[in-house]
Design an enzyme around this catalytic site. Structure first.
Site, PDB file in Angstrom:
ATOM      1  N   ASP A 309       0.097  -2.396   8.831  1.00 58.03           N
ATOM      2  CA  ASP A 309      -0.552  -1.164   9.268  1.00 58.03           C
ATOM      3  C   ASP A 309       0.456  -0.125   9.746  1.00 58.03           C
ATOM      4  O   ASP A 309       1.487  -0.459  10.320  1.00 58.03           O
ATOM      5  CB  ASP A 309      -1.527  -1.500  10.409  1.00 58.03           C
ATOM      6  CG  ASP A 309      -2.261  -0.289  10.932  1.00 58.03           C
ATOM      7  OD1 ASP A 309      -3.039   0.295  10.159  1.00 58.03           O
ATOM      8  OD2 ASP A 309      -2.046   0.081  12.100  1.00 58.03           O
ATOM      9  N   GLU A 352       0.870   0.088   4.327  1.00 53.79           N
ATOM     10  CA  GLU A 352      -0.032   1.226   4.476  1.00 53.79           C
ATOM     11  C   GLU A 352       0.842   2.399   4.902  1.00 53.79           C
ATOM     12  O   GLU A 352       1.158   2.578   6.075  1.00 53.79           O
ATOM     13  CB  GLU A 352      -1.111   0.945   5.527  1.00 53.79           C
ATOM     14  CG  GLU A 352      -2.200   2.014   5.558  1.00 53.79           C
ATOM     15  CD  GLU A 352      -2.364   2.683   6.912  1.00 53.79           C
ATOM     16  OE1 GLU A 352      -3.133   3.646   6.989  1.00 53.79           O
ATOM     17  OE2 GLU A 352      -1.728   2.250   7.882  1.00 53.79           O
TER      18      GLU A 352
END
Length: 645
Positions: A309, A352
């Protein structure tokens, strides 16, 4: 895996060297010492004045079980006899300022159910796995040349019981896995399952990186869930957050009263966007904590991949208003990926990342960050902006649908239609579509057709498969009652047929990362907002022609240039009546005309449906057919993409 006696560990192994089994030293381990069974507690708190272990077993009295400092750099340890599994505990830390603070164990593998915050003694070992067949099959496949369809979900809001309570890990195995198998997803991607205090953080603001959240059961229950996924051929990807953590008092923040896991410099410590603090990725102990954590999930939970993330937030930090690259993060990510792929070369490491940082998915020995996949955030943003635009104005932003092909082979991409785009007032995918009720469904079918035929692996957030109408509500479950409505049933049927076509059609995934796998037929018809292209597999005959119409107009006898095969069949039309469309389909076999068109050697004439996608497959090669230069007909292509890991 044996527990290492921390007193025998050279301090350099944790404090100054790469040490990726730190979970074997730290935390609470059930052991026998001097013929007494008990628990060995070990923690790193470099600026603590004194440490003790507290819990129900000593009535939370921090004077009773004082810990011994075993390294000058701040490793503390204590063996307490007669403590058993499921005992709750915390560390009482006397700071240099003389305060006593109570902290959960950073290496605890289990925790109390929120809102309680204590750690729980738990023997992580002992689960008997049954996924050897899965491991063998996985090693025979390439993560680059296989179909990949990822179902992204939030464990707590996919489905709830009638009384509103959560399904456990074991219950979710019974509920979710058959659903995923029915829809032919190859993987599930679960939003973070590390222990976290606040439900509405969705797991992205963790306190217990080694503890699978107790909201849904024990660590062994989660192992059972993963085991069952593997039994049915489903890979499991976890969201993982190595960039920042929450500031809750019982967690990692100011662990010993001073910045321990986070940066000391306030300019780079604070993360104002999320109200969190950033890990100090330049500190060896923090790197060992995080990389050990990644390997812990791989080794103990048999996870098949991580979606890392907020990589953009890691690569760049905003110091004194100037955007600068964080070299600590760059070297950390390279070290992380090297460690992960040394453990499992078939693992999925997905970044990401919304930046233009180069070579994210290139190996570290080529100067890359070492991931093997990256979310294509640019594609997602451009395509959704295009779809939200009124159809009559789409011709003015035509390039939003073609731009992605200019960089599609610069990285190994996953196309995400993710949770971030269906929350916080952004509307659901279905409700983003302009127009009336019928138009919305037609355009969502069209979007999915383009999605599954565009180069790149696929990811869809839960609910999109049947046209969830409201945006995602994290405290509720999906609107399963929508299956009572005809258009949602049509959408669901269409999605299942589309994903089935994708999986059985090699041209749609075999050369995802090579220029050989895609060719525009016509990328420039902005006036009619029609796009046509070819997807190609390894073999010449493995080709599909895709035509997408992003307006409501219907076109009869529309000429499309095609590779010179004798006939084409329409294998999918999003406007078919069984999907809720108007029925403007091409039922009959399409004979090719030997007249060049669209820079191809032949063409077909088809009906193009309103807001529709038509996918054509060649029936057979024309015998002895030649191109004008005398060579045999094949799909034209450019250079191949660079080599992969």
């Amino acid at each position: 895996m044996s527990v290492i006696n921390c007193e025998e560990v050279k301090r350099d192994e944790f404090h100054t060297e790469k040490y990726y089994e730190s979970y074997n030293i730290f935390g609470a381990h059930i052991v026998t010492e001097d013929e007494m069974r008990g628990v060995r507690f070990t923690v790193w708190a470099p600026h603590a004045k004194a440490m003790s272990v507290v819990g129900d077993f000593n009535e939370w009295d921090y004077e009773q079980h004082k810990m011994l400092q075993v390294t000058e750099e701040g490793i503390w340890s204590l063996f307490i006899p007669h403590i058993e599994e499921r005992e709750i505990y915390k560390y009482a830390i006397e700071t240099m300022a003389g305060d006593v603070i109570f902290k959960a164990d950073p290496y605890a593998v289990y925790a109390e159910v929120r809102p309680n915050t204590a750690s729980v003694v738990f023997d992580i070992k002992g689960y008997e796995w049954n996924d050897k067949n899965w491991s063998r099959k996985k090693k025979k496949k390439s993560v680059y040349k296989e179909a990949m369809t990822v179902y992204e979900l939030h464990f707590g809001s996919w489905k709830k019981k009638e009384d509103g309570t959560l399904y456990s890990y074991r219950e979710m195995a019974e509920e979710l896995i058959p659903y995923v198998v029915e829809h032919q997803f190859t993987h599930i991607e679960i939003m973070p399952l590390v222990e976290h205090p606040y439900d509405r953080s969705w797991g992205y603001q963790g306190t217990g990186y080694y503890a699978a959240t107790s909201r849904f059961g024990t660590p062994h229950d989660l192992m059972h869930f993963v085991d069952e996924c593997h039994k049915y051929g489903i890979g499991v990807i976890l969201d993982w957050v190595p960039g920042h953590f929450c500031k809750d008092a019982h967690g990692l923040y100011l662990f010993d009263g001073t910045p321990t896991y986070e940066y000391k410099d306030k300019d780079v410590q604070e993360n104002p966007v999320w109200g969190t603090v950033n890990f100090d990725l330049g500190k060896r102990e923090v790197r060992n904590f995080l990389i050990s954590n990644a390997l812990f999930w791989m080794r103990y939970f048999h996870i098949d991949g991580f979606r890392v993330d907020a990589v953009a937030n890691m690569l760049y930090w905003n110091k004194e208003g100037q955007e600068q690259s964080n070299e600590h993060a760059v070297s950390f990510l390279r070290e992380l990926n090297e460690a992960v792929f040394a453990e499992d070369e078939d693992f999925l490491m997905t970044a990401e990342d919304s930046t233009a940082w180069p070579l994210v998915t290139a190996p570290t020995y080529e100067g890359g960050l070492g991931f093997n996949y990256k979310w294509n955030m640019g594609w997602m943003n451009d395509v959704l902006k295009y779809m939200e635009c009124a159809p009559e104005y789409r011709k003015y932003i035509h390039d939003k649908m073609t731009f992605s092909l200019l960089y599609a082979y610069s990285e190994n991409f996953i196309l995400p239609l993710s949770h971030d785009e269906v929350v916080h007032g952004k509307k659901s995918l279905l409700n983003k579509m302009p127009g009336d009720y019928w138009d919305k469904f037609a355009q969502l079918r069209l979007l999915y057709g383009y999605f599954f035929t565009h180069p790149g692996k696929k990811l869809l957030f839960m609910g999109g498969e049947f046209g969830q109408f409201d945006e995602w509500k994290d405290l509720e479950d999906l609107d399963w009652n929508l299956h009572d409505f005809e258009m949602h049933r049509y959408m669901h049927d269409y999605f299942k047929e589309l994903i089935a076509l994708y999986k059985r059609s090699k041209p749609l995934w075999q050369l995802d990362h090579s220029r050989e796998g895609f060719q525009w037929i016509d990328a420039n018809n902005n006036e009619q907002s029609i796009f046509s292209f070819i997807r190609q597999g390894d073999k010449q005959e493995d080709a599909l022609v895709v035509v997408c119409n992003f307006t409501k107009a219907t076109y009869e006898n529309y000429k499309v240039g095609v590779p010179d095969f004798e006939y084409y069949n329409e294998v999918l039309n999003s406007d078919a009546e069984q999907y809720g469309g108007s029925g403007q389909v091409n039922k009959k076999r399409l004979k090719t005309f030997q007249e060049p068109y669209h820079n191809q050697t032949a063409h077909v004439e088809i009906t193009i449906p309103p807001f529709g996608v038509s996918i054509l497959r060649p029936v057979k090669t024309r015998k002895g057919s030649k191109k004008q230069d005398g060579s045999k007909t094949k799909v034209r292509s450019n250079v191949t993409s660079r080599g992969k890991r």
